[in-house]
Design a protein around this motif. Structure first.
Motif, PDB file in Angstrom:
ATOM      1  N   GLU A  13     -14.485  37.533  17.457  1.00 51.56           N
ATOM      2  CA  GLU A  13     -15.690  37.116  16.736  1.00 51.56           C
ATOM      3  C   GLU A  13     -15.496  35.770  16.051  1.00 51.56           C
ATOM      4  OE1 GLU A  13     -16.469  40.428  14.147  1.00 51.56           O
ATOM      5  OE2 GLU A  13     -17.954  41.224  15.534  1.00 51.56           O
ATOM      6  N   TYR A  14     -14.316  35.537  15.510  1.00 51.11           N
ATOM      7  CA  TYR A  14     -14.036  34.285  14.806  1.00 51.11           C
ATOM      8  C   TYR A  14     -14.201  33.081  15.733  1.00 51.11           C
ATOM      9  CZ  TYR A  14     -11.774  30.994  11.639  1.00 51.11           C
ATOM     10  OH  TYR A  14     -11.522  29.926  10.818  1.00 51.11           O
ATOM     11  N   LYS A  15     -13.795  33.218  16.984  1.00 50.12           N
ATOM     12  CA  LYS A  15     -13.915  32.130  17.956  1.00 50.12           C
ATOM     13  C   LYS A  15     -15.370  31.736  18.186  1.00 50.12           C
ATOM     14  CE  LYS A  15      -9.686  33.220  20.448  1.00 50.12           C
ATOM     15  NZ  LYS A  15      -9.101  33.722  21.692  1.00 50.12           N
ATOM     16  N   LYS A  16     -16.310  32.652  17.941  1.00 46.83           N
ATOM     17  CA  LYS A  16     -17.731  32.419  18.225  1.00 46.83           C
ATOM     18  C   LYS A  16     -18.508  31.799  17.063  1.00 46.83           C
ATOM     19  CE  LYS A  16     -17.847  36.408  21.292  1.00 46.83           C
ATOM     20  NZ  LYS A  16     -18.412  37.748  21.486  1.00 46.83           N
ATOM     21  N   ARG A  20     -18.444  24.625  11.153  1.00 43.14           N
ATOM     22  CA  ARG A  20     -18.613  24.459   9.706  1.00 43.14           C
ATOM     23  C   ARG A  20     -18.292  25.753   8.961  1.00 43.14           C
ATOM     24  NH1 ARG A  20     -22.372  26.941   7.180  1.00 43.14           N
ATOM     25  NH2 ARG A  20     -24.080  27.850   8.329  1.00 43.14           N
ATOM     26  N   VAL A  21     -18.585  26.891   9.576  1.00 40.36           N
ATOM     27  CA  VAL A  21     -18.291  28.193   8.962  1.00 40.36           C
ATOM     28  C   VAL A  21     -16.783  28.461   9.021  1.00 40.36           C
ATOM     29  CG1 VAL A  21     -18.750  30.676   9.039  1.00 40.36           C
ATOM     30  CG2 VAL A  21     -20.591  29.056   9.515  1.00 40.36           C
ATOM     31  N   LYS A  22     -16.138  28.067  10.109  1.00 39.29           N
ATOM     32  CA  LYS A  22     -14.683  28.230  10.219  1.00 39.29           C
ATOM     33  C   LYS A  22     -13.963  27.434   9.129  1.00 39.29           C
ATOM     34  CE  LYS A  22     -14.510  29.080  15.160  1.00 39.29           C
ATOM     35  NZ  LYS A  22     -14.146  28.560  16.469  1.00 39.29           N
ATOM     36  N   ILE A  23     -14.421  26.211   8.887  1.00 37.81           N
ATOM     37  CA  ILE A  23     -13.800  25.376   7.856  1.00 37.81           C
ATOM     38  C   ILE A  23     -13.956  26.031   6.489  1.00 37.81           C
ATOM     39  CG2 ILE A  23     -13.985  23.163   6.645  1.00 37.81           C
ATOM     40  CD1 ILE A  23     -14.754  21.973   9.447  1.00 37.81           C
ATOM     41  N   GLU A  26     -11.694  29.145   6.155  1.00 32.23           N
ATOM     42  CA  GLU A  26     -10.303  28.814   5.854  1.00 32.23           C
ATOM     43  C   GLU A  26     -10.112  28.555   4.357  1.00 32.23           C
ATOM     44  OE1 GLU A  26      -7.677  29.051   7.868  1.00 32.23           O
ATOM     45  OE2 GLU A  26      -9.072  29.781   9.382  1.00 32.23           O
ATOM     46  N   GLN A  27     -11.066  27.866   3.755  1.00 29.19           N
ATOM     47  CA  GLN A  27     -10.998  27.609   2.322  1.00 29.19           C
ATOM     48  C   GLN A  27     -11.078  28.916   1.535  1.00 29.19           C
ATOM     49  OE1 GLN A  27     -14.274  24.946   1.712  1.00 29.19           O
ATOM     50  NE2 GLN A  27     -13.257  23.241   2.724  1.00 29.19           N
ATOM     51  N   LYS A  28     -12.006  29.788   1.941  1.00 30.56           N
ATOM     52  CA  LYS A  28     -12.175  31.069   1.249  1.00 30.56           C
ATOM     53  C   LYS A  28     -10.965  31.973   1.444  1.00 30.56           C
ATOM     54  CE  LYS A  28     -16.436  30.499  -0.213  1.00 30.56           C
ATOM     55  NZ  LYS A  28     -17.364  31.210  -1.045  1.00 30.56           N
ATOM     56  N   MET A  29     -10.310  31.868   2.621  1.00 29.84           N
ATOM     57  CA  MET A  29      -9.155  32.727   2.894  1.00 29.84           C
ATOM     58  C   MET A  29      -8.000  32.434   1.946  1.00 29.84           C
ATOM     59  SD  MET A  29      -9.498  35.130   5.012  1.00 29.84           S
ATOM     60  CE  MET A  29      -7.776  35.536   5.254  1.00 29.84           C
ATOM     61  N   SER A  30      -7.785  31.184   1.579  1.00 28.28           N
ATOM     62  CA  SER A  30      -6.685  30.895   0.650  1.00 28.28           C
ATOM     63  C   SER A  30      -6.976  31.515  -0.716  1.00 28.28           C
ATOM     64  CB  SER A  30      -6.434  29.395   0.539  1.00 28.28           C
ATOM     65  OG  SER A  30      -7.566  28.737   0.028  1.00 28.28           O
ATOM     66  N   ALA A  55     -16.217  43.881   1.966  1.00 27.76           N
ATOM     67  CA  ALA A  55     -16.650  42.634   2.595  1.00 27.76           C
ATOM     68  C   ALA A  55     -16.664  41.538   1.545  1.00 27.76           C
ATOM     69  CB  ALA A  55     -18.029  42.792   3.207  1.00 27.76           C
ATOM     70  N   PHE A  56     -16.458  40.305   1.982  1.00 24.89           N
ATOM     71  CA  PHE A  56     -16.640  39.165   1.082  1.00 24.89           C
ATOM     72  C   PHE A  56     -17.441  38.085   1.796  1.00 24.89           C
ATOM     73  CE2 PHE A  56     -12.634  37.809   3.084  1.00 24.89           C
ATOM     74  CZ  PHE A  56     -12.805  36.436   3.224  1.00 24.89           C
ATOM     75  N   TRP A  57     -18.049  37.230   0.996  1.00 22.40           N
ATOM     76  CA  TRP A  57     -18.920  36.177   1.495  1.00 22.40           C
ATOM     77  C   TRP A  57     -18.130  34.947   1.922  1.00 22.40           C
ATOM     78  CZ3 TRP A  57     -24.259  35.132  -0.919  1.00 22.40           C
ATOM     79  CH2 TRP A  57     -24.906  36.323  -1.214  1.00 22.40           C
ATOM     80  N   ILE A  58     -18.444  34.423   3.098  1.00 21.61           N
ATOM     81  CA  ILE A  58     -17.993  33.083   3.479  1.00 21.61           C
ATOM     82  C   ILE A  58     -19.044  32.103   2.950  1.00 21.61           C
ATOM     83  CG2 ILE A  58     -17.543  31.481   5.366  1.00 21.61           C
ATOM     84  CD1 ILE A  58     -16.686  33.914   7.047  1.00 21.61           C
ATOM     85  N   ASP A  59     -20.286  32.406   3.270  1.00 18.41           N
ATOM     86  CA  ASP A  59     -21.431  31.675   2.723  1.00 18.41           C
ATOM     87  C   ASP A  59     -22.605  32.642   2.672  1.00 18.41           C
ATOM     88  OD1 ASP A  59     -22.549  31.830   5.299  1.00 18.41           O
ATOM     89  OD2 ASP A  59     -22.436  29.687   5.690  1.00 18.41           O
TER      90      ASP A  59
END
Length: 85
Positions: A13-16, A20-23, A26-30, A55-59
């Protein structure tokens, strides 16, 4: 500090998701790995068939579903609200 473990489903799912959401993810993951319940992540417990997961929000649109086992967080799914269905 927590250690992340990625399910095969999460990786697919992450590959799809858009770049901008992946970037942003990554910030939220740290932040997430230092404290999964930091208020800036809007972490929440899920119910129903996803009881036992969080669950947590990416955006505003995108979320990550995870579970916690000791100091390991297992990431299960990423996407829009469709991941809850």
């Amino acid at each position: 500090m927590y250690e992340a473990e990625y399910s095969p489903h999460f990786v697919r799912e992450y590959k799809k998701i858009p770049l901008r959401v992946k970037i942003l993810a990554e910030q939220k993951m740290s932040l997430f790995l230092s404290d999964p319940f930091d208020v800036r992540l809007k972490t929440h417990k899920l119910s129903g068939r996803l009881s036992g997961y969080f669950a947590f929000w990416i955006d505003y649109r995108y979320r990550i579903i995870f579970s916690i086992i000791g100091k390991i967080v297992r990431l299960h799914a990423v996407g829009t609200h469709v991941i809850y269905e």
